[in-house]
Design a protein around this motif. Sequence first.
Motif, PDB file in Angstrom:
ATOM      1  N   SER A 148      49.675  54.865  41.985  1.00  0.00           N
ATOM      2  CA  SER A 148      50.265  54.171  40.843  1.00  0.00           C
ATOM      3  C   SER A 148      50.422  52.701  41.200  1.00  0.00           C
ATOM      4  N   SER A 149      50.264  51.860  40.202  1.00  0.00           N
ATOM      5  CA  SER A 149      50.312  50.429  40.418  1.00  0.00           C
ATOM      6  C   SER A 149      51.632  49.874  39.886  1.00  0.00           C
ATOM      7  N   THR A 150      52.054  48.756  40.472  1.00  0.00           N
ATOM      8  CA  THR A 150      53.279  48.101  39.997  1.00  0.00           C
ATOM      9  C   THR A 150      52.961  47.062  38.924  1.00  0.00           C
ATOM     10  N   LEU A 151      51.666  46.769  38.741  1.00  0.00           N
ATOM     11  CA  LEU A 151      51.260  45.792  37.737  1.00  0.00           C
ATOM     12  C   LEU A 151      50.931  46.494  36.426  1.00  0.00           C
ATOM     13  N   ASP A 152      51.176  45.804  35.337  1.00  0.00           N
ATOM     14  CA  ASP A 152      50.795  46.395  34.058  1.00  0.00           C
ATOM     15  C   ASP A 152      49.313  46.135  33.781  1.00  0.00           C
ATOM     16  N   ALA A 195      47.669  44.605  31.312  1.00  0.00           N
ATOM     17  CA  ALA A 195      47.275  43.273  30.845  1.00  0.00           C
ATOM     18  C   ALA A 195      47.143  42.296  32.010  1.00  0.00           C
ATOM     19  N   THR A 196      48.022  42.400  32.985  1.00  0.00           N
ATOM     20  CA  THR A 196      47.963  41.510  34.153  1.00  0.00           C
ATOM     21  C   THR A 196      46.695  41.775  34.963  1.00  0.00           C
ATOM     22  N   VAL A 197      46.394  43.046  35.178  1.00  0.00           N
ATOM     23  CA  VAL A 197      45.194  43.413  35.939  1.00  0.00           C
ATOM     24  C   VAL A 197      43.949  42.931  35.205  1.00  0.00           C
ATOM     25  N   ARG A 198      43.948  43.073  33.870  1.00  0.00           N
ATOM     26  CA  ARG A 198      42.794  42.625  33.078  1.00  0.00           C
ATOM     27  C   ARG A 198      42.628  41.116  33.168  1.00  0.00           C
ATOM     28  N   ALA A 199      43.699  40.369  33.094  1.00  0.00           N
ATOM     29  CA  ALA A 199      43.633  38.909  33.178  1.00  0.00           C
ATOM     30  C   ALA A 199      43.120  38.467  34.545  1.00  0.00           C
ATOM     31  N   GLN A 200      43.548  39.157  35.600  1.00  0.00           N
ATOM     32  CA  GLN A 200      43.068  38.825  36.942  1.00  0.00           C
ATOM     33  C   GLN A 200      41.576  39.126  37.076  1.00  0.00           C
ATOM     34  N   ALA A 201      41.117  40.207  36.463  1.00  0.00           N
ATOM     35  CA  ALA A 201      39.702  40.565  36.537  1.00  0.00           C
ATOM     36  C   ALA A 201      38.848  39.554  35.788  1.00  0.00           C
ATOM     37  N   VAL A 202      39.307  39.095  34.626  1.00  0.00           N
ATOM     38  CA  VAL A 202      38.572  38.110  33.853  1.00  0.00           C
ATOM     39  C   VAL A 202      38.508  36.798  34.611  1.00  0.00           C
ATOM     40  N   ALA A 203      39.608  36.401  35.220  1.00  0.00           N
ATOM     41  CA  ALA A 203      39.658  35.160  35.982  1.00  0.00           C
ATOM     42  C   ALA A 203      38.708  35.234  37.189  1.00  0.00           C
ATOM     43  N   ALA A 204      38.662  36.384  37.854  1.00  0.00           N
ATOM     44  CA  ALA A 204      37.777  36.542  39.008  1.00  0.00           C
ATOM     45  C   ALA A 204      36.315  36.537  38.565  1.00  0.00           C
TER      46      ALA A 204
END
Length: 126
Positions: A102-106, A108-117
């Motif tokens: 299980s992750s501590t991030l929601d 939307a945050t993970v998606r934003a980080q993936a788009v930025a990367a």
Amino acid sequence: MKTTKLLLAAAVLSAFAAGASAEEYQGVLQFQSTASRAAVRADAVVASHSPDQYAEGASAGVPVAIASATDRATVRTQAVAAARAGDLYAEAASAGPTPRLSSTLDRATVRAQAVAAAHGIGSLGL
């Protein structure tokens, strides 16, 4: 000195020449057979239709099917049970199922980080 070497070389070459001889031609061999052409042809047909007695391994032909004492449905049931049991020879077979992380991030945050990367924003320092 030069003459001695020359005589020695000539003696060695003549010894090799005396030992070398060519084969004599004996002509074409004549076979004397008592079998008729028809008998030889019949033997050839039988030999061409019979299995190769000198064959080995994969070229020996189709192997004979072995009769099994187990019926098809039982074998299928055992195969399905073995497939559902998992790989018994795997390194972590005795460890059981892997725990769910299980992750501590929601999301939307993970998606934003993936788009930025993906766009290289984080690597350029912008």
